[in-house]
Write a protein that holds these residues in place. Sequence first.
Motif, mmCIF file in Angstrom:
data_model
loop_
_atom_site.group_PDB
_atom_site.id
_atom_site.type_symbol
_atom_site.label_atom_id
_atom_site.label_comp_id
_atom_site.label_asym_id
_atom_site.label_seq_id
_atom_site.Cartn_x
_atom_site.Cartn_y
_atom_site.Cartn_z
ATOM 1 N N LEU A 262 2.695 -17.125 0.534
ATOM 2 C CA LEU A 262 1.728 -16.107 0.943
ATOM 3 C C LEU A 262 0.412 -16.427 0.247
ATOM 4 N N ALA A 263 -0.666 -16.439 1.006
ATOM 5 C CA ALA A 263 -1.971 -16.801 0.468
ATOM 6 C C ALA A 263 -2.829 -15.554 0.313
ATOM 7 N N VAL A 264 -3.137 -15.202 -0.921
ATOM 8 C CA VAL A 264 -3.954 -14.025 -1.218
ATOM 9 C C VAL A 264 -5.359 -14.496 -1.557
ATOM 10 N N PHE A 265 -6.340 -13.955 -0.850
ATOM 11 C CA PHE A 265 -7.728 -14.336 -1.070
ATOM 12 C C PHE A 265 -8.492 -13.151 -1.658
ATOM 13 N N LEU A 266 -9.023 -13.361 -2.864
ATOM 14 C CA LEU A 266 -9.809 -12.329 -3.520
ATOM 15 C C LEU A 266 -11.260 -12.402 -3.067
ATOM 16 N N GLN A 267 -11.948 -11.310 -3.190
ATOM 17 C CA GLN A 267 -13.352 -11.223 -2.799
ATOM 18 C C GLN A 267 -14.170 -10.725 -3.979
ATOM 19 N N GLY A 268 -15.450 -10.525 -3.756
ATOM 20 C CA GLY A 268 -16.285 -9.917 -4.773
ATOM 21 C C GLY A 268 -16.130 -8.406 -4.731
ATOM 22 N N PRO A 269 -17.021 -7.676 -5.383
ATOM 23 C CA PRO A 269 -16.888 -6.213 -5.462
ATOM 24 C C PRO A 269 -17.297 -5.459 -4.206
ATOM 25 N N ALA A 270 -17.811 -6.160 -3.184
ATOM 26 C CA ALA A 270 -18.354 -5.474 -2.005
ATOM 27 C C ALA A 270 -17.378 -4.538 -1.299
ATOM 28 N N PRO A 271 -16.117 -4.935 -1.062
ATOM 29 C CA PRO A 271 -15.220 -4.012 -0.342
ATOM 30 C C PRO A 271 -15.038 -2.677 -1.047
ATOM 31 N N GLN A 272 -14.893 -2.704 -2.363
ATOM 32 C CA GLN A 272 -14.768 -1.442 -3.105
ATOM 33 C C GLN A 272 -16.085 -0.682 -3.112
ATOM 34 N N ARG A 273 -17.169 -1.400 -3.324
ATOM 35 C CA ARG A 273 -18.494 -0.765 -3.369
ATOM 36 C C ARG A 273 -18.841 -0.097 -2.045
ATOM 37 N N ASN A 274 -18.430 -0.700 -0.951
ATOM 38 C CA ASN A 274 -18.755 -0.178 0.378
ATOM 39 C C ASN A 274 -17.697 0.775 0.925
ATOM 40 N N GLY A 275 -16.704 1.101 0.111
ATOM 41 C CA GLY A 275 -15.671 2.036 0.558
ATOM 42 C C GLY A 275 -14.736 1.482 1.604
ATOM 43 N N GLN A 276 -14.559 0.152 1.641
ATOM 44 C CA GLN A 276 -13.728 -0.482 2.663
ATOM 45 C C GLN A 276 -12.312 -0.769 2.177
ATOM 46 N N ALA A 277 -12.095 -0.772 0.859
ATOM 47 C CA ALA A 277 -10.801 -1.155 0.299
ATOM 48 C C ALA A 277 -9.885 0.052 0.164
ATOM 49 N N TYR A 278 -8.611 -0.131 0.505
ATOM 50 C CA TYR A 278 -7.631 0.944 0.369
ATOM 51 C C TYR A 278 -6.947 0.924 -0.996
ATOM 52 N N CYS A 279 -7.237 -0.094 -1.806
ATOM 53 C CA CYS A 279 -6.711 -0.160 -3.160
ATOM 54 C C CYS A 279 -7.527 -1.185 -3.936
ATOM 55 N N SER A 280 -7.245 -1.332 -5.211
ATOM 56 C CA SER A 280 -7.919 -2.340 -6.019
ATOM 57 C C SER A 280 -7.332 -3.715 -5.716
ATOM 58 N N PHE A 281 -8.048 -4.768 -6.106
ATOM 59 C CA PHE A 281 -7.523 -6.116 -5.926
ATOM 60 C C PHE A 281 -6.248 -6.299 -6.745
ATOM 61 N N GLU A 282 -6.250 -5.772 -7.939
ATOM 62 C CA GLU A 282 -5.076 -5.904 -8.799
ATOM 63 C C GLU A 282 -3.850 -5.269 -8.158
ATOM 64 N N THR A 283 -4.016 -4.072 -7.619
ATOM 65 C CA THR A 283 -2.896 -3.393 -6.959
ATOM 66 C C THR A 283 -2.436 -4.162 -5.732
ATOM 67 N N MET A 284 -3.368 -4.730 -4.990
ATOM 68 C CA MET A 284 -3.014 -5.529 -3.811
ATOM 69 C C MET A 284 -2.164 -6.730 -4.209
ATOM 70 N N VAL A 285 -2.591 -7.458 -5.226
ATOM 71 C CA VAL A 285 -1.847 -8.652 -5.645
ATOM 72 C C VAL A 285 -0.450 -8.265 -6.138
ATOM 73 N N GLU A 286 -0.366 -7.167 -6.872
ATOM 74 C CA GLU A 286 0.941 -6.692 -7.332
ATOM 75 C C GLU A 286 1.853 -6.374 -6.148
ATOM 76 N N ALA A 287 1.302 -5.717 -5.130
ATOM 77 C CA ALA A 287 2.094 -5.362 -3.949
ATOM 78 C C ALA A 287 2.596 -6.606 -3.233
#
Length: 314
Positions: free
Chosen positions: A142-167
């Motif tokens: 499984l390939a997980v691609f991290l991004q910069g802070p924009a998704p969280q800043r723009n209200g687009q993310a449903y969780c943090s990057f850390e939580t996503m990777v853990e899931a």
Amino acid sequence: MTARVVLHLPAYMNARLAAGKPLLYSRIRDSVLARGGAVDLVEGFNGAGYREDGNLHIVENGHHQRVGVLNAATAYFEGFFHVDPVGIQAASRIGALPYDPTTVDGEAAQTYHANLQQRFAVPRLSRYKQPKTLSNLPQGALAVFLQGPAPQRNGQAYCSFETMVEAVCAGAGGRDVLVKPHPLKPELGAEIIAAVRAKGYRLTQTDANVHDILAVCSATVSINSATALEGFLHRKPAVLFGRSDFHAVVETVQDTAAFGAALARVLTNPPDYARALYWYFGQHCLDIQADNFDARLLAIFAEAGFDANRLGLT
């Protein structure tokens, strides 16, 4: 009164425009001027102070819904653009359009997909600079691609990057998990990976070329990264943990506990990759290399209420 096209760009873009870059705005300028229209350059855009003035305003990286305003930005793949009355990328109007793959010409889509592969996948090109060295990576990961802070800043993310990777690690079903930090935010990526590892999860950090990762993985995972669509060039499905304007062709997870089920669905019933890319890029984005670029651009202007007559174009 004949309307003018007003380009609202950051100072550095205005400075580069004289040299023919950035490509989108030089093409807009040249297309309008060649047809007898007028183009103005303005630094930045004051959305709060904007008043309709009868001109067509195009705002770099904009997010404004105003009469006479179009928002513009790169649409994930280099050379493709949004010029949109609603927003850009995850906020573009494409996200509200219905998608029915049975209405998309399959033969045209296959040709389009093959051309995109030759343009991006074969030369291993992505929007950001990638290593040229070939990497040896585990098949089926499984390939997980991290991004910069924009998704969280723009209200687009449903969780943090850390939580996503853990899931993803928890729901990988025995698959290897590859995690690639964003090329422009390597320190942020390293921090996220270290935090997940500290909780006992097993993963592999990689800085390999995006296309090397996509060639071997079984699926991509991100908040709403362009790599989800790049994966379609390699016929790899995508799971997102955030809002996107291409949600119709991926699985989207809002509750991290649902990742395993979402992954199973997308692996069992992947999208028609060729039709999806042709629908998104070929029918709803501007391609700087397309023969019909000018015609598509003028159609977007006309849809916004600025047809050739209003702009004084011949």
